[in-house]
Design an enzyme around this catalytic site. Structure first.
Site, PDB file in Angstrom:
ATOM      1  N   GLU A  51     -48.725 -25.748   3.065  1.00 28.07           N
ATOM      2  CA  GLU A  51     -47.307 -25.648   2.685  1.00 28.07           C
ATOM      3  C   GLU A  51     -46.953 -26.800   1.746  1.00 28.07           C
ATOM      4  O   GLU A  51     -47.247 -27.960   2.025  1.00 28.07           O
ATOM      5  CB  GLU A  51     -46.380 -25.682   3.905  1.00 28.07           C
ATOM      6  CG  GLU A  51     -44.919 -25.605   3.415  1.00 28.07           C
ATOM      7  CD  GLU A  51     -43.883 -25.380   4.488  1.00 28.07           C
ATOM      8  OE1 GLU A  51     -44.182 -25.545   5.680  1.00 28.07           O
ATOM      9  OE2 GLU A  51     -42.743 -25.049   4.094  1.00 28.07           O
ATOM     10  N   GLU A  76     -45.217 -33.107   2.229  1.00 22.99           N
ATOM     11  CA  GLU A  76     -43.840 -33.458   1.861  1.00 22.99           C
ATOM     12  C   GLU A  76     -43.810 -34.945   1.517  1.00 22.99           C
ATOM     13  O   GLU A  76     -44.424 -35.754   2.216  1.00 22.99           O
ATOM     14  CB  GLU A  76     -42.882 -33.125   3.014  1.00 22.99           C
ATOM     15  CG  GLU A  76     -41.439 -33.518   2.794  1.00 22.99           C
ATOM     16  CD  GLU A  76     -40.813 -32.957   1.510  1.00 22.99           C
ATOM     17  OE1 GLU A  76     -40.679 -31.737   1.387  1.00 22.99           O
ATOM     18  OE2 GLU A  76     -40.480 -33.767   0.623  1.00 22.99           O
ATOM     19  N   ASP A 103     -47.979 -36.289  -2.502  1.00 22.58           N
ATOM     20  CA  ASP A 103     -47.826 -35.250  -3.527  1.00 22.58           C
ATOM     21  C   ASP A 103     -48.812 -34.096  -3.268  1.00 22.58           C
ATOM     22  O   ASP A 103     -50.035 -34.284  -3.313  1.00 22.58           O
ATOM     23  CB  ASP A 103     -48.115 -35.890  -4.900  1.00 22.58           C
ATOM     24  CG  ASP A 103     -47.860 -34.933  -6.055  1.00 22.58           C
ATOM     25  OD1 ASP A 103     -47.767 -33.720  -5.816  1.00 22.58           O
ATOM     26  OD2 ASP A 103     -47.756 -35.423  -7.195  1.00 22.58           O
ATOM     27  N   ASP A 126     -37.881 -27.167  -5.540  1.00 24.12           N
ATOM     28  CA  ASP A 126     -36.774 -27.702  -6.344  1.00 24.12           C
ATOM     29  C   ASP A 126     -36.646 -26.872  -7.616  1.00 24.12           C
ATOM     30  O   ASP A 126     -37.620 -26.737  -8.362  1.00 24.12           O
ATOM     31  CB  ASP A 126     -37.061 -29.163  -6.705  1.00 24.12           C
ATOM     32  CG  ASP A 126     -37.154 -30.030  -5.457  1.00 24.12           C
ATOM     33  OD1 ASP A 126     -36.145 -30.126  -4.734  1.00 24.12           O
ATOM     34  OD2 ASP A 126     -38.233 -30.591  -5.189  1.00 24.12           O
ATOM     35  N   LYS A 130     -31.900 -27.989 -15.061  1.00 22.57           N
ATOM     36  CA  LYS A 130     -31.737 -28.320 -16.480  1.00 22.57           C
ATOM     37  C   LYS A 130     -33.002 -28.001 -17.269  1.00 22.57           C
ATOM     38  O   LYS A 130     -34.098 -28.288 -16.798  1.00 22.57           O
ATOM     39  CB  LYS A 130     -31.417 -29.817 -16.636  1.00 22.57           C
ATOM     40  CG  LYS A 130     -30.063 -30.180 -16.104  1.00 22.57           C
ATOM     41  CD  LYS A 130     -29.766 -31.652 -16.331  1.00 22.57           C
ATOM     42  CE  LYS A 130     -28.434 -31.994 -15.691  1.00 22.57           C
ATOM     43  NZ  LYS A 130     -28.365 -33.384 -15.281  1.00 22.57           N
ATOM     44  N   ASP A 162     -33.987 -19.244  -4.166  1.00 23.64           N
ATOM     45  CA  ASP A 162     -32.639 -18.668  -4.231  1.00 23.64           C
ATOM     46  C   ASP A 162     -32.057 -18.875  -5.632  1.00 23.64           C
ATOM     47  O   ASP A 162     -30.864 -18.689  -5.831  1.00 23.64           O
ATOM     48  CB  ASP A 162     -31.718 -19.306  -3.178  1.00 23.64           C
ATOM     49  CG  ASP A 162     -31.595 -20.804  -3.363  1.00 23.64           C
ATOM     50  OD1 ASP A 162     -32.366 -21.380  -4.167  1.00 23.64           O
ATOM     51  OD2 ASP A 162     -30.724 -21.409  -2.704  1.00 23.64           O
ATOM     52  N   THR A 201     -33.423 -19.552   7.133  1.00 24.56           N
ATOM     53  CA  THR A 201     -32.973 -20.877   7.585  1.00 24.56           C
ATOM     54  C   THR A 201     -31.447 -20.984   7.463  1.00 24.56           C
ATOM     55  O   THR A 201     -30.800 -20.154   6.825  1.00 24.56           O
ATOM     56  CB  THR A 201     -33.621 -21.991   6.744  1.00 24.56           C
ATOM     57  OG1 THR A 201     -33.281 -21.769   5.384  1.00 24.56           O
ATOM     58  CG2 THR A 201     -35.123 -22.009   6.898  1.00 24.56           C
ATOM     59  N   PHE A 203     -29.690 -23.073   5.770  1.00 20.75           N
ATOM     60  CA  PHE A 203     -29.350 -23.244   4.367  1.00 20.75           C
ATOM     61  C   PHE A 203     -29.307 -21.883   3.649  1.00 20.75           C
ATOM     62  O   PHE A 203     -28.392 -21.575   2.889  1.00 20.75           O
ATOM     63  CB  PHE A 203     -30.406 -24.178   3.759  1.00 20.75           C
ATOM     64  CG  PHE A 203     -30.644 -24.038   2.295  1.00 20.75           C
ATOM     65  CD1 PHE A 203     -29.796 -24.654   1.394  1.00 20.75           C
ATOM     66  CD2 PHE A 203     -31.725 -23.301   1.816  1.00 20.75           C
ATOM     67  CE1 PHE A 203     -30.022 -24.539   0.031  1.00 20.75           C
ATOM     68  CE2 PHE A 203     -31.958 -23.184   0.463  1.00 20.75           C
ATOM     69  CZ  PHE A 203     -31.100 -23.800  -0.433  1.00 20.75           C
ATOM     70  N   GLU A 204     -30.289 -21.043   3.992  1.00 18.13           N
ATOM     71  CA  GLU A 204     -30.383 -19.733   3.342  1.00 18.13           C
ATOM     72  C   GLU A 204     -29.267 -18.800   3.823  1.00 18.13           C
ATOM     73  O   GLU A 204     -28.671 -18.064   3.037  1.00 18.13           O
ATOM     74  CB  GLU A 204     -31.757 -19.145   3.696  1.00 18.13           C
ATOM     75  CG  GLU A 204     -32.087 -17.855   3.012  1.00 18.13           C
ATOM     76  CD  GLU A 204     -33.505 -17.399   3.370  1.00 18.13           C
ATOM     77  OE1 GLU A 204     -34.267 -18.178   3.997  1.00 18.13           O
ATOM     78  OE2 GLU A 204     -33.837 -16.261   3.031  1.00 18.13           O
TER      79      GLU A 204
HETATM   80  C1  LIG Z   1     -35.485 -27.877  -2.243  1.00 22.34           C
HETATM   81  S1  LIG Z   1     -36.535 -28.602  -1.055  1.00 22.34           S
HETATM   82  C2  LIG Z   1     -36.947 -27.234  -0.017  1.00 22.34           C
HETATM   83  C3  LIG Z   1     -37.507 -27.650   1.289  1.00 22.34           C
HETATM   84  C4  LIG Z   1     -37.961 -26.563   2.248  1.00 22.34           C
HETATM   85  N1  LIG Z   1     -39.133 -25.858   1.783  1.00 22.34           N
HETATM   86  C5  LIG Z   1     -36.864 -25.601   2.571  1.00 22.34           C
HETATM   87  O1  LIG Z   1     -37.039 -24.400   2.380  1.00 22.34           O
HETATM   88  O2  LIG Z   1     -35.811 -26.044   3.054  1.00 22.34           O
HETATM   89  C6  LIG Z   1     -38.040 -28.906  -1.943  1.00 22.34           C
HETATM   90  C7  LIG Z   1     -38.894 -29.981  -1.279  1.00 22.34           C
HETATM   91  O3  LIG Z   1     -40.152 -30.051  -1.925  1.00 22.34           O
HETATM   92  C8  LIG Z   1     -40.580 -31.401  -1.935  1.00 22.34           C
HETATM   93  N2  LIG Z   1     -41.592 -31.514  -2.992  1.00 22.34           N
HETATM   94  C9  LIG Z   1     -41.443 -31.240  -4.297  1.00 22.34           C
HETATM   95  N3  LIG Z   1     -42.577 -31.428  -4.977  1.00 22.34           N
HETATM   96  C10 LIG Z   1     -43.510 -31.819  -4.043  1.00 22.34           C
HETATM   97  C11 LIG Z   1     -44.873 -32.171  -4.127  1.00 22.34           C
HETATM   98  N4  LIG Z   1     -45.530 -32.143  -5.283  1.00 22.34           N
HETATM   99  N5  LIG Z   1     -45.504 -32.535  -2.992  1.00 22.34           N
HETATM  100  C12 LIG Z   1     -44.836 -32.574  -1.799  1.00 22.34           C
HETATM  101  N6  LIG Z   1     -43.549 -32.248  -1.669  1.00 22.34           N
HETATM  102  C13 LIG Z   1     -42.876 -31.880  -2.776  1.00 22.34           C
HETATM  103  C14 LIG Z   1     -39.321 -32.194  -2.159  1.00 22.34           C
HETATM  104  O4  LIG Z   1     -39.438 -33.521  -1.687  1.00 22.34           O
HETATM  105  C15 LIG Z   1     -38.291 -31.376  -1.357  1.00 22.34           C
HETATM  106  O5  LIG Z   1     -38.139 -31.881  -0.056  1.00 22.34           O
END
Ligand SMILES: C[S@@+](CC[C@H](N)C(=O)[O-])C[C@H]1O[C@@H](n2cnc3c(N)ncnc32)[C@H](O)[C@@H]1O
Length: 222
Positions: A51, A76, A103, A126, A130, A162, A201, A203-204
């Site tokens: 994940e 994460e 990462d 994310d 932009k 979304d 979830t 949020f969703e």
């Molecule tokens: C918008 S959030 C969505 C979180 C979760 N999947 C959810 O559905 O609520 C995106 C998450 O991806 C993480 N993220 C983005 N790029 C990443 C990467 N390369 N490695 C690990 N985490 C990453 C960010 O820190 C952020 O917490």
């Protein structure tokens, strides 16, 4: 290297800090620049799902609970999120999750063997709204090729978003990848129905109440 995230400030709660201390040693896997043996990581042989970006881990914990026979390797970079998932692991007695607080792109490239994953989950990445930030989006051709190469034949890549323009980008990038085939063969627009393991979830649910859409895209490695 362009990263898909920026490190956000965020407070770790007392509960999360306690979970770090009590459960971190067992469930957090240190990042290493070499392939890690999943049997050693999880202490058992089972299909592994990666994940990417689990946020606060709400969906992750629920999915790991309904799919106990799968090992979940979860990445994460947001520290409070790691604490939050550890807390849930403790509350729900989950044993099939390992967390890499690093990462995910580097984890994929260095810690995961090619053609070894049963699945990859990328939920609500994310959106980088932009235009000048679009290069930070996770789902683009180059990374999708590497994701596909790390799936075993028949393994799946499941993305959900979304943000409608990102949903279309996801669909077209995956469609253009010769190693992947769409599972949504019966759908007119190429989007998949939400697979039952992915929970809706909080949020969703809020988004759906506000009339926003959610798009699932599920492809398999050919
Ligand atoms: C918008 S959030 C969505 C979180 C979760 N999947 C959810 O559905 O609520 C995106 C998450 O991806 C993480 N993220 C983005 N790029 C990443 C990467 N390369 N490695 C690990 N985490 C990453 C960010 O820190 C952020 O917490």
């Amino acid at each position: 290297m362009i990263r898909t995230f920026v490190r956000r400030a965020g407070r770790t709660t007392t509960g999360q800090a306690k979970a770090f201390e009590a459960l971190g040693p067992q469930f957090i896997v240190p990042y290493q620049a070499a392939v890690a043996d999943p049997v050693t990581l999880f202490g058992r042989k089972a299909p592994v799902v990666l994940e990417i970006g689990f946020g606060m881990g709400d969906a992750t914990a629920l999915i790991a609970g309904v799919l106990p026979d799968i090992n979940f390797l979860c990445c994460e970079v947001h520290e409070p999120g790691v604490g939050a998932l550890l807390k849930r692991i403790g509350e729900n007695d989950l044993t099939n999750i390992r967390i890499v607080a690093h990462d995910a792109v580097e984890v994929l490239d260095h810690m995961v063997a090619p053609a070894s994953l049963a699945g990859i989950h990328v939920f609500f990445p994310d959106p980088w709204h932009k235009k000048r930030h679009h290069k930070r989006r996770l789902i683009q051709a180059q990374l999708v090729r590497r994701l596909a190469e790390h799936l075993e034949p028949g393994g799946y890549l499941h993305c959900a978003t979304d943000w409608e323009p990102y949903a279309h980008q996801t669909l077209s990038v995956l469609q253009a990848e010769p190693l992947l085939a769409n599972t949504a063969t019966l759908s007119a627009d190429g989007f998949a129905p939400r697979p039952p393991y992915r929970p809706v979830t909080k949020f969703e649910r809020r988004g759906l109440r506000l009339g926003h859409g959610v798009w699932d895209v599920v492809f398999r490695r050919v």
